[in-house]
Design a protein around this motif. Sequence first.
Motif, mmCIF file in Angstrom:
data_model
loop_
_atom_site.group_PDB
_atom_site.id
_atom_site.type_symbol
_atom_site.label_atom_id
_atom_site.label_comp_id
_atom_site.label_asym_id
_atom_site.label_seq_id
_atom_site.Cartn_x
_atom_site.Cartn_y
_atom_site.Cartn_z
ATOM 1 N N TRP A 85 0.827 -1.208 0.000
ATOM 2 C CA TRP A 85 0.000 0.000 0.000
ATOM 3 C C TRP A 85 0.861 1.258 0.000
ATOM 4 C CZ3 TRP A 85 -3.084 -2.521 4.514
ATOM 5 C CH2 TRP A 85 -3.994 -3.449 3.984
ATOM 6 N N LEU A 86 1.957 1.216 0.730
ATOM 7 C CA LEU A 86 2.844 2.384 0.780
ATOM 8 C C LEU A 86 3.461 2.665 -0.581
ATOM 9 C CD1 LEU A 86 4.604 1.694 4.197
ATOM 10 C CD2 LEU A 86 3.288 3.744 3.635
ATOM 11 N N ARG A 87 3.823 1.610 -1.290
ATOM 12 C CA ARG A 87 4.489 1.780 -2.580
ATOM 13 C C ARG A 87 3.514 2.138 -3.699
ATOM 14 N NH1 ARG A 87 9.584 -0.990 -2.414
ATOM 15 N NH2 ARG A 87 10.825 0.383 -1.105
ATOM 16 N N GLU A 88 2.283 1.639 -3.608
ATOM 17 C CA GLU A 88 1.392 1.727 -4.752
ATOM 18 C C GLU A 88 0.208 2.671 -4.559
ATOM 19 O OE1 GLU A 88 0.256 -2.172 -5.962
ATOM 20 O OE2 GLU A 88 2.313 -2.827 -6.271
ATOM 21 N N SER A 89 0.172 3.391 -3.455
ATOM 22 C CA SER A 89 -0.912 4.346 -3.239
ATOM 23 C C SER A 89 -0.358 5.624 -2.636
ATOM 24 C CB SER A 89 -1.977 3.745 -2.308
ATOM 25 O OG SER A 89 -1.549 3.796 -0.955
ATOM 26 N N THR A 90 -1.184 6.646 -2.639
ATOM 27 C CA THR A 90 -0.832 7.908 -1.987
ATOM 28 C C THR A 90 -1.619 8.074 -0.692
ATOM 29 O OG1 THR A 90 -2.515 9.066 -3.296
ATOM 30 C CG2 THR A 90 -0.267 9.014 -4.183
ATOM 31 N N ASP A 91 -2.186 6.990 -0.187
ATOM 32 C CA ASP A 91 -2.954 7.038 1.051
ATOM 33 C C ASP A 91 -2.097 7.540 2.206
ATOM 34 O OD1 ASP A 91 -5.093 6.012 -0.314
ATOM 35 O OD2 ASP A 91 -4.821 3.957 0.392
ATOM 36 N N SER A 92 -2.717 8.240 3.121
ATOM 37 C CA SER A 92 -2.002 8.762 4.277
ATOM 38 C C SER A 92 -1.568 7.624 5.191
ATOM 39 C CB SER A 92 -2.886 9.726 5.052
ATOM 40 O OG SER A 92 -3.960 9.022 5.673
ATOM 41 N N LEU A 93 -0.618 7.929 6.068
ATOM 42 C CA LEU A 93 -0.139 6.932 7.016
ATOM 43 C C LEU A 93 -1.260 6.498 7.951
ATOM 44 C CD1 LEU A 93 2.544 5.541 7.468
ATOM 45 C CD2 LEU A 93 3.077 7.229 9.237
ATOM 46 N N ASP A 94 -2.123 7.430 8.342
ATOM 47 C CA ASP A 94 -3.249 7.083 9.213
ATOM 48 C C ASP A 94 -4.185 6.089 8.524
ATOM 49 O OD1 ASP A 94 -2.541 8.642 11.398
ATOM 50 O OD2 ASP A 94 -3.503 10.434 10.587
ATOM 51 N N PHE B 13 6.031 -1.409 11.797
ATOM 52 C CA PHE B 13 6.566 -1.478 10.437
ATOM 53 C C PHE B 13 8.090 -1.426 10.460
ATOM 54 C CE2 PHE B 13 7.754 -0.100 6.236
ATOM 55 C CZ PHE B 13 6.831 -0.719 5.407
ATOM 56 N N LYS B 14 8.651 -0.533 11.253
ATOM 57 C CA LYS B 14 10.115 -0.424 11.329
ATOM 58 C C LYS B 14 10.728 -1.685 11.906
ATOM 59 C CE LYS B 14 13.840 2.643 12.787
ATOM 60 N NZ LYS B 14 14.192 3.935 13.430
ATOM 61 N N ARG B 15 10.047 -2.276 12.894
ATOM 62 C CA ARG B 15 10.558 -3.515 13.476
ATOM 63 C C ARG B 15 10.575 -4.628 12.429
ATOM 64 N NH1 ARG B 15 7.554 -3.406 17.596
ATOM 65 N NH2 ARG B 15 5.839 -4.710 16.820
ATOM 66 N N ARG B 16 9.588 -4.639 11.534
ATOM 67 C CA ARG B 16 9.501 -5.698 10.520
ATOM 68 C C ARG B 16 10.430 -5.461 9.338
ATOM 69 N NH1 ARG B 16 9.907 -8.712 7.172
ATOM 70 N NH2 ARG B 16 8.469 -10.273 6.334
ATOM 71 N N TRP B 17 10.514 -4.228 8.837
ATOM 72 C CA TRP B 17 11.231 -3.951 7.602
ATOM 73 C C TRP B 17 12.559 -3.216 7.792
ATOM 74 C CZ3 TRP B 17 9.697 -6.867 3.876
ATOM 75 C CH2 TRP B 17 8.348 -7.208 3.750
ATOM 76 N N GLY B 18 12.863 -2.800 9.022
ATOM 77 C CA GLY B 18 14.144 -2.143 9.267
ATOM 78 C C GLY B 18 14.166 -0.666 8.928
ATOM 79 N N MET B 19 13.052 -0.101 8.538
ATOM 80 C CA MET B 19 12.938 1.337 8.254
ATOM 81 C C MET B 19 11.488 1.752 8.440
ATOM 82 S SD MET B 19 13.107 1.541 4.064
ATOM 83 C CE MET B 19 14.549 0.486 3.915
ATOM 84 N N GLY B 20 11.281 3.040 8.665
ATOM 85 C CA GLY B 20 9.940 3.534 8.869
ATOM 86 C C GLY B 20 9.140 3.565 7.588
ATOM 87 N N PRO B 21 7.814 3.723 7.688
ATOM 88 C CA PRO B 21 6.963 3.747 6.492
ATOM 89 C C PRO B 21 7.340 4.828 5.493
ATOM 90 C CG PRO B 21 5.630 3.519 8.469
ATOM 91 C CD PRO B 21 7.014 3.807 8.934
ATOM 92 N N GLY B 22 7.679 6.028 5.983
ATOM 93 C CA GLY B 22 8.045 7.104 5.065
ATOM 94 C C GLY B 22 9.291 6.785 4.276
#
Length: 333
Positions: free
Chosen positions: A279-288, A306-315
């Motif tokens: 969703w983060l990569r393919e949409s412009t939806d807000s973080l909320d 998300f950071k714990r899973r992927w090693g970086m924050g959503p942004g």
Amino acid sequence: MPLRPKELSFRPTPPELETDVVSDVLETLRFKTLLFGRVELGAPWAVRMPRKANASFYVVARGSLRLQVEGTAKPVFLSAGDVVLLPRAPAHTLDDGSRRTPAASDFVPPQQLRPSAAPLGGPGQVTTLVTGCFQFGADPAHPLLRAFPPVIRLSTQDGQGTPSLAATVQLITAETASPGAGSALVLGRLADVLLVHALRAQTALAGTKQAGWKALADPAVGNALSLMHEQPGTPWTVERLARSVGVSRSGFAARFHALVGETPLHYLANWRMIRAARWLRESTDSLDTIAERAGYESAPAFSKAFKRRWGMGPGAYRRAPTDGEAGPLRVDT
């Protein structure tokens, strides 16, 4: 933190409304075909392939061959119309099978496996191979992908294959023999179909000991997986999932772990993160909005998970380049 359970009443989902878990996994992980090639080899011939980073597959368009995969005791014999997939791309050897052990002079260097005016190898019977490889996107460690055996053989000749598999093999053979405009797109789609056939074959073999695939055939666990895939943002608990599929909490938890290889809530948390990454990569939806869709009651709680899973924050993840989309599919002609 995850959303708190709401007071909802659940009923088992009718079969016709269940989410297709296999399709959802493949669509979300976004596998792609990286390379197609067609080569002719005259007996005696042999090829030693090193371990690779991406899943490999071979389509036998003509002739026959023997495949020996590193770490497996028995070779696999293939003939025209057969397909073999190596999901974890182990080191392996291919040869024409005319000798008990290929001679050193039989081996063709892998870098020479390209179309040529005459078959590579010797002057004997010709085998025509179509080769390719898959690359998965977000998380190739999904339980269904981990459950793949080292070798998957699909045959159109033994009565087990479907008419659509035979048609797919014929189309791949024809398209690689006479490529034209749009061949890369056509072959990429046909390779997608081959992988789906492999997934179906594993589902049909649910009586094996492979965790993951047996889960899809199990009424309770399979329905629970469908619910989690259909409604990832629902505040599921083990008790609610068990009640939704009509079994006891303890029995459901034990059966899910035995068949999937992890607990229901661990699977759910991991799947939410995989979906959120897409969703983060393919949409412009807000973080909320994405946090809510993924089952979290606040953006900070979601960001931490998300950071714990992927090693970086959503942004940072949203801004990062996509390694899996670096290069287009190529067709060797």
